[in-house]
Design a protein around this motif. Structure first.
Motif, PDB file in Angstrom:
ATOM      1  N   PRO A  27       2.311  16.965  15.443  1.00  0.00           N
ATOM      2  CA  PRO A  27       1.359  17.111  14.330  1.00  0.00           C
ATOM      3  C   PRO A  27       2.070  17.463  13.032  1.00  0.00           C
ATOM      4  N   TYR A  28       1.413  17.167  11.919  1.00  0.00           N
ATOM      5  CA  TYR A  28       1.944  17.514  10.604  1.00  0.00           C
ATOM      6  C   TYR A  28       0.766  17.786   9.671  1.00  0.00           C
ATOM      7  N   ALA A  29       1.043  18.375   8.527  1.00  0.00           N
ATOM      8  CA  ALA A  29      -0.012  18.747   7.586  1.00  0.00           C
ATOM      9  C   ALA A  29       0.153  18.007   6.263  1.00  0.00           C
ATOM     10  N   VAL A  30      -0.970  17.561   5.698  1.00  0.00           N
ATOM     11  CA  VAL A  30      -1.015  16.921   4.389  1.00  0.00           C
ATOM     12  C   VAL A  30      -1.756  17.848   3.440  1.00  0.00           C
ATOM     13  N   LYS A  31      -1.123  18.211   2.336  1.00  0.00           N
ATOM     14  CA  LYS A  31      -1.738  19.123   1.375  1.00  0.00           C
ATOM     15  C   LYS A  31      -2.900  18.455   0.646  1.00  0.00           C
ATOM     16  N   LEU A  32      -3.971  19.213   0.484  1.00  0.00           N
ATOM     17  CA  LEU A  32      -5.121  18.782  -0.308  1.00  0.00           C
ATOM     18  C   LEU A  32      -5.305  19.791  -1.438  1.00  0.00           C
ATOM     19  N   GLY A  33      -4.392  19.804  -2.365  1.00  0.00           N
ATOM     20  CA  GLY A  33      -4.442  20.780  -3.426  1.00  0.00           C
ATOM     21  C   GLY A  33      -3.793  22.085  -3.005  1.00  0.00           C
ATOM     22  N   VAL A  67      -4.972  19.070   5.542  1.00  0.00           N
ATOM     23  CA  VAL A  67      -5.479  18.388   6.729  1.00  0.00           C
ATOM     24  C   VAL A  67      -4.327  18.273   7.722  1.00  0.00           C
ATOM     25  N   ILE A  68      -4.556  18.731   8.952  1.00  0.00           N
ATOM     26  CA  ILE A  68      -3.540  18.700  10.008  1.00  0.00           C
ATOM     27  C   ILE A  68      -3.779  17.464  10.858  1.00  0.00           C
ATOM     28  N   VAL A  69      -2.803  16.574  10.890  1.00  0.00           N
ATOM     29  CA  VAL A  69      -2.926  15.276  11.567  1.00  0.00           C
ATOM     30  C   VAL A  69      -2.353  15.382  12.977  1.00  0.00           C
ATOM     31  N   PHE A  70      -3.152  14.990  13.964  1.00  0.00           N
ATOM     32  CA  PHE A  70      -2.800  15.153  15.374  1.00  0.00           C
ATOM     33  C   PHE A  70      -2.926  13.801  16.083  1.00  0.00           C
ATOM     34  N   ASP A  71      -1.895  13.423  16.817  1.00  0.00           N
ATOM     35  CA  ASP A  71      -1.863  12.145  17.549  1.00  0.00           C
ATOM     36  C   ASP A  71      -2.444  12.350  18.951  1.00  0.00           C
ATOM     37  N   LEU A  85       2.100   1.201  10.305  1.00  0.00           N
ATOM     38  CA  LEU A  85       1.357   2.386   9.869  1.00  0.00           C
ATOM     39  C   LEU A  85       1.980   3.733  10.208  1.00  0.00           C
ATOM     40  N   ASP A  86       2.810   3.829  11.217  1.00  0.00           N
ATOM     41  CA  ASP A  86       3.347   5.131  11.591  1.00  0.00           C
ATOM     42  C   ASP A  86       4.160   5.704  10.429  1.00  0.00           C
ATOM     43  N   PRO A  87       3.977   6.995  10.099  1.00  0.00           N
ATOM     44  CA  PRO A  87       4.678   7.550   8.931  1.00  0.00           C
ATOM     45  C   PRO A  87       6.140   7.883   9.165  1.00  0.00           C
ATOM     46  N   GLN A  88       6.595   7.893  10.410  1.00  0.00           N
ATOM     47  CA  GLN A  88       7.978   8.264  10.703  1.00  0.00           C
ATOM     48  C   GLN A  88       8.909   7.054  10.630  1.00  0.00           C
ATOM     49  N   PRO A  89      10.222   7.276  10.542  1.00  0.00           N
ATOM     50  CA  PRO A  89      11.161   6.144  10.546  1.00  0.00           C
ATOM     51  C   PRO A  89      11.007   5.302  11.810  1.00  0.00           C
ATOM     52  N   PHE A  90      11.195   4.019  11.661  1.00  0.00           N
ATOM     53  CA  PHE A  90      11.066   3.100  12.803  1.00  0.00           C
ATOM     54  C   PHE A  90      12.327   3.155  13.655  1.00  0.00           C
ATOM     55  N   PHE A 110       0.841  -1.195   0.000  1.00  0.00           N
ATOM     56  CA  PHE A 110       0.000   0.000   0.000  1.00  0.00           C
ATOM     57  C   PHE A 110       0.873   1.240   0.000  1.00  0.00           C
ATOM     58  N   VAL A 111       0.232   2.386  -0.144  1.00  0.00           N
ATOM     59  CA  VAL A 111       0.930   3.672  -0.135  1.00  0.00           C
ATOM     60  C   VAL A 111       0.286   4.563   0.912  1.00  0.00           C
ATOM     61  N   MET A 112       1.111   5.225   1.701  1.00  0.00           N
ATOM     62  CA  MET A 112       0.619   6.172   2.688  1.00  0.00           C
ATOM     63  C   MET A 112       1.305   7.512   2.483  1.00  0.00           C
ATOM     64  N   VAL A 113       0.701   8.568   3.056  1.00  0.00           N
ATOM     65  CA  VAL A 113       1.278   9.902   2.950  1.00  0.00           C
ATOM     66  C   VAL A 113       2.043  10.197   4.230  1.00  0.00           C
ATOM     67  N   GLY A 114       3.286  10.652   4.083  1.00  0.00           N
ATOM     68  CA  GLY A 114       4.154  10.894   5.226  1.00  0.00           C
ATOM     69  C   GLY A 114       4.052  12.302   5.773  1.00  0.00           C
ATOM     70  N   THR A 115       4.884  12.579   6.767  1.00  0.00           N
ATOM     71  CA  THR A 115       4.821  13.847   7.494  1.00  0.00           C
ATOM     72  C   THR A 115       5.307  15.039   6.674  1.00  0.00           C
ATOM     73  N   LYS A 116       5.977  14.787   5.552  1.00  0.00           N
ATOM     74  CA  LYS A 116       6.457  15.853   4.683  1.00  0.00           C
ATOM     75  C   LYS A 116       5.741  15.814   3.336  1.00  0.00           C
ATOM     76  N   ASN A 117       4.528  15.242   3.341  1.00  0.00           N
ATOM     77  CA  ASN A 117       3.718  15.103   2.128  1.00  0.00           C
ATOM     78  C   ASN A 117       4.322  14.131   1.122  1.00  0.00           C
ATOM     79  N   GLU A 118       5.282  13.348   1.551  1.00  0.00           N
ATOM     80  CA  GLU A 118       5.879  12.373   0.655  1.00  0.00           C
ATOM     81  C   GLU A 118       5.019  11.105   0.599  1.00  0.00           C
ATOM     82  N   ALA A 119       5.038  10.464  -0.556  1.00  0.00           N
ATOM     83  CA  ALA A 119       4.371   9.175  -0.702  1.00  0.00           C
ATOM     84  C   ALA A 119       5.329   8.073  -0.264  1.00  0.00           C
TER      85      ALA A 119
END
Length: 488
Positions: A283-289, A294-298, A258-263, A45-54
């Motif tokens: 927290p980090y932000a994912v661009k939507l255009g 969207v600001i992701v908060f743990d 699932l965590d987007p950061q390095p293990f 699968f593909v997930m979006v990371g903390t720097k908007n990277e795939a």
């Protein structure tokens, strides 16, 4: 080669038949190898990371020869025709039993007999595949986003709660995920709580008989990766952490899968001594255009009672909400959508009683910074799970509009009273203008509205794909075509 197929014999096999065999095993060309056979791939699968990277992630049960080393467990990945081996995120492991939310006699050590491999993908990537499986790539301007949470099947001794995991009516997550996949979303936002099978199903409960339990790979596979397989293959995911993924519960799997950061060992939840670090993420932000994010908060360690300024958690979350303010103030962003697992300006239903305010804990931190606005300026909408119903709330008093979508699979909460009553508020000073709500399984479809609007539409669907209501967001307001209790 011309249109007349040329046949070359190789030890009794034609070149064409040899290629067919390689394709059957998910391999091709001279770069094919054992680790890249599709039969070993448990999930890709593909997930979006903390720097908007795939980030491409692959879970594999291939065990390389001893001479190959752990890295050789990872398959090859093709990115626009360039083939390389994926990096090993974490190797198979059997960490010792750590303290959990359940009593020791109701717990067992987590077993992870799989490797997790990953690769950060270039923003320019157009075609990515692993073992012959194409992977979905993020779009620069996503138009259609699926939102849901609380998807796993509940097996919990402390609540005497034993969901029938094999019954698609009692636990419909696969149905929900497949219905969502049919909309061909550009992105999926899971708002937390992927895993619920904490304790062994009692022998006299037929509905969950032989279900895997505990916090290891077999349970993660049953609760998430198998039922969501079609949706994982359809679109990239943004992963939000829930309280069921905190360290004393399914945190070990969260950090592996699932965590987007390095293990790292310090952020693995394997040792309780590291929980003070591993239970919190910035927290980090994912661009939507070009105009939304969207600001992701743990909020995995969100508690129930209000915090005091001298509490350790108060300082942690206060700092993180200051980071949210910085993200929301980013230039060029007209619409910031906050997402975490625990609702902040919403209701906790109580059977036969007035609903409770959902989150005095987090409200106590937020009011220290922003008074009864709760959120920093620029946060126009909040998306949550945790409460197992749907709520869409707009406020007369000007607070950030709120949507709860925690209906993907776990046992539903009771419905909110209808009407609520004028004296019922989700937080001090937050006066409800209108609310739409229901207590049935389903998901939310979020679609970008045509310009000049910078807002989004939100459509609530049942597990069968029936539309219940449409809500339009513009700035801090949310208007729905139906209010009150929504009947499926």
């Amino acid at each position: 080669m011309n249109t007349q197929q040329r046949t070359i014999y190789l030890g009794g096999f034609t070149l064409a038949s040899a290629a067919a065999l390689l394709a059957l095993h998910g391999c091709g060309g001279s770069d094919a190898d054992e680790a890249s056979r599709s039969g070993y791939i448990q999930s890709a699968f593909v997930m979006v990371g903390t720097k908007n990277e795939a980030i491409a992630r692959v879970i594999t049960n291939y065990v390389p020869p001893v001479s190959g080393g752990a890295q050789a467990a990872c398959p090859q990945i093709s990115v626009d025709g360039n083939v390389s081996r994926m990096s090993l995120r974490v190797a198979p492991s059997n960490p010792a039993l750590r303290p959990t939310a359940s009593a020791p006699e109701d717990s067992k050590p987590s077993t992870f007999p799989v490797s997790v491999c990953e690769q950060t993908l270039p923003a320019s990537a157009k075609d990515v595949s692993v073992a012959g499986q194409s992977l979905p790539l993020p779009k620069a301007d996503p138009q259609r986003i699926v939102v849901f949470g609380d998807s796993g099947c509940r097996l919990k001794k402390a609540d005497n709660a034993w969901q029938a995991c094999g019954d698609t009516a009692a636990w419909p997550f696969e149905k929900v995920a497949n219905a969502a996949a049919a909309f061909s979303p550009d992105l999926v936002l899971h708002v937390g709580d992927y895993h619920y099978r904490e304790n062994a199903c009692p022998p006299d409960v037929a509905g969950c008989k032989n279900s895997p339990w505990g916090y290891g790979w077999d349970t993660w596979q049953a609760d998430l990766f198998k039922p969501a397989a079609k949706l994982l293959a359809k679109a990239p995911w943004v992963m939000v952490r829930g309280n069921h993924e905190e360290c004393a519960r399914a945190g070990q799997g969260w950090f592996r899968f699932l965590d987007p950061q390095p293990f790292s060992d310090a952020r693995s939840c394997d040792l309780a001594a590291n929980d003070a670090t591993a239970n919190y993420s910035d927290p980090y932000a994912v661009k939507l255009g070009s105009d939304s994010q969207v600001i992701v908060f743990d909020s995995a360690k969100n508690g129930k009672a209000a915090l005091k300024p001298e509490d350790t958690q108060f300082a942690i979350y206060q700092k993180q909400f200051q980071q949210v303010a910085t993200l929301a103030a980013k230039g060029g962003v007209a619409n910031s959508i906050f997402t975490n697992h625990h609702p902040i300006l919403a209701f906790a239903p109580i059977a036969g009683a007035k609903p409770a305010q959902a989150n005095p804990f987090m409200q106590s931190v937020m009011t220290s910074l922003y008074a009864q606005a709760y959120y920093p300026p620029g946060v126009n909408l909040a998306l949550h799970g945790h409460v197992h119903d749907f709520q869409a709330i707009s406020f007369k008093s000007g607070q950030t509009a709120t949507i709860v979508s925690g209906t993907a699979g776990d046992n539903l909460d009771v419905a909110l009273p209808d009407p609520l009553g004028a004296d019922v508020v989700p937080a001090p000073g937050a006066i409800v203008d209108h609310i739409s709500h229901h207590a049935s399984f389903g998901f939310l479809l979020m679609e970008h509205r045509a310009k000049p609007s910078t807002g989004w539409s939100f459509k609530a669907y049942t597990a069968d794909g029936k539309l219940l209501a449409t809500c339009l967001q513009e700035g801090y307001s949310l208007s729905c075509d139906k209010t009150g209790f929504l009947t499926p």
